[in-house]
Design an enzyme around this catalytic site. Structure first.
Site, PDB file in Angstrom:
ATOM      1  N   SER A  61       0.782  -1.272   0.340  1.00 29.38           N
ATOM      2  CA  SER A  61      -0.065   0.212   0.098  1.00 29.38           C
ATOM      3  C   SER A  61       0.654   1.065   0.160  1.00 29.38           C
ATOM      4  O   SER A  61       1.779   1.334   0.526  1.00 29.38           O
ATOM      5  CB  SER A  61      -0.561  -0.049   1.349  1.00 29.38           C
ATOM      6  OG  SER A  61      -2.093  -1.364   1.280  1.00 29.38           O
TER       7      SER A  61
HETATM    8  N1  SAH Z   1       0.449  -5.395   4.321  1.00 30.52           N
HETATM    9  C1  SAH Z   1       1.228  -6.256   2.666  1.00 30.52           C
HETATM   10  C2  SAH Z   1       0.552  -5.947   1.718  1.00 30.52           C
HETATM   11  C3  SAH Z   1      -0.540  -6.348   1.154  1.00 30.52           C
HETATM   12  S1  SAH Z   1      -0.999  -6.504  -0.409  1.00 30.52           S
HETATM   13  C4  SAH Z   1       1.877  -5.599   2.861  1.00 30.52           C
HETATM   14  O1  SAH Z   1       2.940  -4.119   3.872  1.00 30.52           O
HETATM   15  O2  SAH Z   1       3.508  -5.888   2.076  1.00 30.52           O
HETATM   16  C5  SAH Z   1      -2.104  -8.434   0.451  1.00 30.52           C
HETATM   17  C6  SAH Z   1      -2.309  -9.508   0.863  1.00 30.52           C
HETATM   18  O3  SAH Z   1      -3.212  -9.630   0.988  1.00 30.52           O
HETATM   19  C7  SAH Z   1      -1.683 -10.195  -0.279  1.00 30.52           C
HETATM   20  O4  SAH Z   1      -0.281 -10.683  -0.278  1.00 30.52           O
HETATM   21  C8  SAH Z   1      -2.352 -11.788  -0.567  1.00 30.52           C
HETATM   22  O5  SAH Z   1      -1.535 -12.753  -1.017  1.00 30.52           O
HETATM   23  C9  SAH Z   1      -3.259 -10.975   0.650  1.00 30.52           C
HETATM   24  N2  SAH Z   1      -4.281 -11.830   0.655  1.00 30.52           N
HETATM   25  C10 SAH Z   1      -5.274 -11.934   0.436  1.00 30.52           C
HETATM   26  N3  SAH Z   1      -6.729 -12.837   0.717  1.00 30.52           N
HETATM   27  C11 SAH Z   1      -5.537 -13.787   1.660  1.00 30.52           C
HETATM   28  C12 SAH Z   1      -6.309 -14.425   2.692  1.00 30.52           C
HETATM   29  N4  SAH Z   1      -7.485 -15.091   2.552  1.00 30.52           N
HETATM   30  N5  SAH Z   1      -5.723 -14.552   3.856  1.00 30.52           N
HETATM   31  C13 SAH Z   1      -4.413 -14.207   3.868  1.00 30.52           C
HETATM   32  N6  SAH Z   1      -3.723 -13.737   2.622  1.00 30.52           N
HETATM   33  C14 SAH Z   1      -4.344 -13.043   1.519  1.00 30.52           C
END
Ligand code: SAH
Length: 210
Positions: A61
Site C-alpha cells: 500500500s
Molecule cells: N500489508 C502488505 C501488503 C498486503 S497486499 C505489505 O505491507 O506488504 C495483500 C496481501 O493479502 C497479499 O499478499 C495477498 O496474498 C494476501 N491475502 C489475500 N487474501 C488472503 C487471505 N484470505 N488470507 C491471507 N492473506 C491473504
C-alpha cells in the site's frame, strides 16, 4: 537497530501534512527500510508515497494508508494484534515496532517465507507468521486486542469478529469495486462500525491457498 534516514524524514513530513498525527507511527515509518520490501526494479521509488509491486501480482500500500491504518489500530492501545495479508512484511515490520506481539497470516506461501526472512533480518522477533486463510483468523493465538486486514474483503469475516477482545477494534477495507476503510469496535453490547475513507486494495481471497 533501525535509524531514521533523510529519505525517511521526508516521507514522515509528507505523511504529517496529509493528516497523520501519531508521532510514534511517523518515527517508525521514517526508519523502516521500505526499499527492502518492494520489487527491486522499483526500489528507487520506495520512499515515495505510492503503492508498489511486491511480486506474485500483489502490491504494497501507499505509505499514507499504512500510516493511517496503523494510527487507527493504535487508538485502543493494543498489545497483541493480528494482521491478515502479510504480503512483503512491510506493514508487519511497522507494527512489530509499536506493539508487544504481532501474529500475521498470508495465503501465498512464497510471500510468507520471504517476509519471514526479512523480519528475521530486521530482528522483529515478536512476530509469528502463518501460511493460511485469513478469513478464518488465527484462533489458537486469539483473542486479539486489535486486528488489521490489508486486503479488501467483500464482507467483514465473522471469524475475525469472534477473535476480537471486548474493547478491541478491527481495521478493514470492505467492498469490491468501491472499497471503504472501516473500523469495527467491539463493546459490551456488540459491534459498532464507522467508515473512514475510500481505499484501493487487492482482494481478500476466500478459502484457497497458493
Ligand atoms: N500489508 C502488505 C501488503 C498486503 S497486499 C505489505 O505491507 O506488504 C495483500 C496481501 O493479502 C497479499 O499478499 C495477498 O496474498 C494476501 N491475502 C489475500 N487474501 C488472503 C487471505 N484470505 N488470507 C491471507 N492473506 C491473504
Amino acid at each position: 537497530m533501525l535509524e531514521i534516514t533523510p529519505a525517511g524524514l521526508a516521507l514522515a513530513k509528507t505523511l504529517k501534512t496529509m493528516g497523520i498525527t501519531n508521532q510514534s507511527v511517523l518515527d517508525v515509518m521514517a526508519k523502516t527500510p521500505r526499499h527492502w520490501f518492494v520489487d527491486e526494479a522499483f526500489s528507487h521509488q520506495a520512499w515515495e508515497n505510492t503503492a508498489l509491486p511486491i511480486g506474485q501480482g500483489q502490491t504494497i500500500s501507499q505509505p499514507y494508508i499504512v500510516a493511517k491504518m496503523t494510527e487507527l489500530l493504535l487508538e485502543s492501545n493494543p498489545q497483541h494484534i493480528l494482521e491478515v495479508g502479510t504480503g512483503s512484511g512491510y506493514q508487519t515490520t511497522v507494527l512489530s515496532q509499536l506493539v508487544a506481539s504481532v501474529c500475521t497470516i498470508e495465503r501465498i506461501k512464497n510471500l510468507k517465507f520471504q517476509a519471514r526472512r526479512k523480519l528475521n533480518r530486521l530482528d522483529c522477533h515478536n512476530v509469528s507468521c502463518k501460511h493460511g486463510d485469513g478469513w478464518q483468523g488465527w484462533q489458537t493465538k486469539g483473542p486479539f486486542d486489535a486486528i488489521i486486514v490489508t486486503a479488501a474483503a467483500s464482507s467483514v469475516p465473522e471469524a475475525l469478529l469472534d477473535q476480537l477482545k471486548e474493547g478491541g477494534r478491527l481495521v478493514i477495507p470492505v467492498g469490491d469495486t468501491e472499497q471503504m476503510l472501516k473500523v469495527v469496535t467491539r463493546d459490551t453490547t456488540g459491534f459498532i462500525s464507522r467508515t473512514i475513507e475510500t481505499v484501493r486494495f487487492v482482494p481478500l481471497i476466500n478459502g484457497e491457498l497458493a
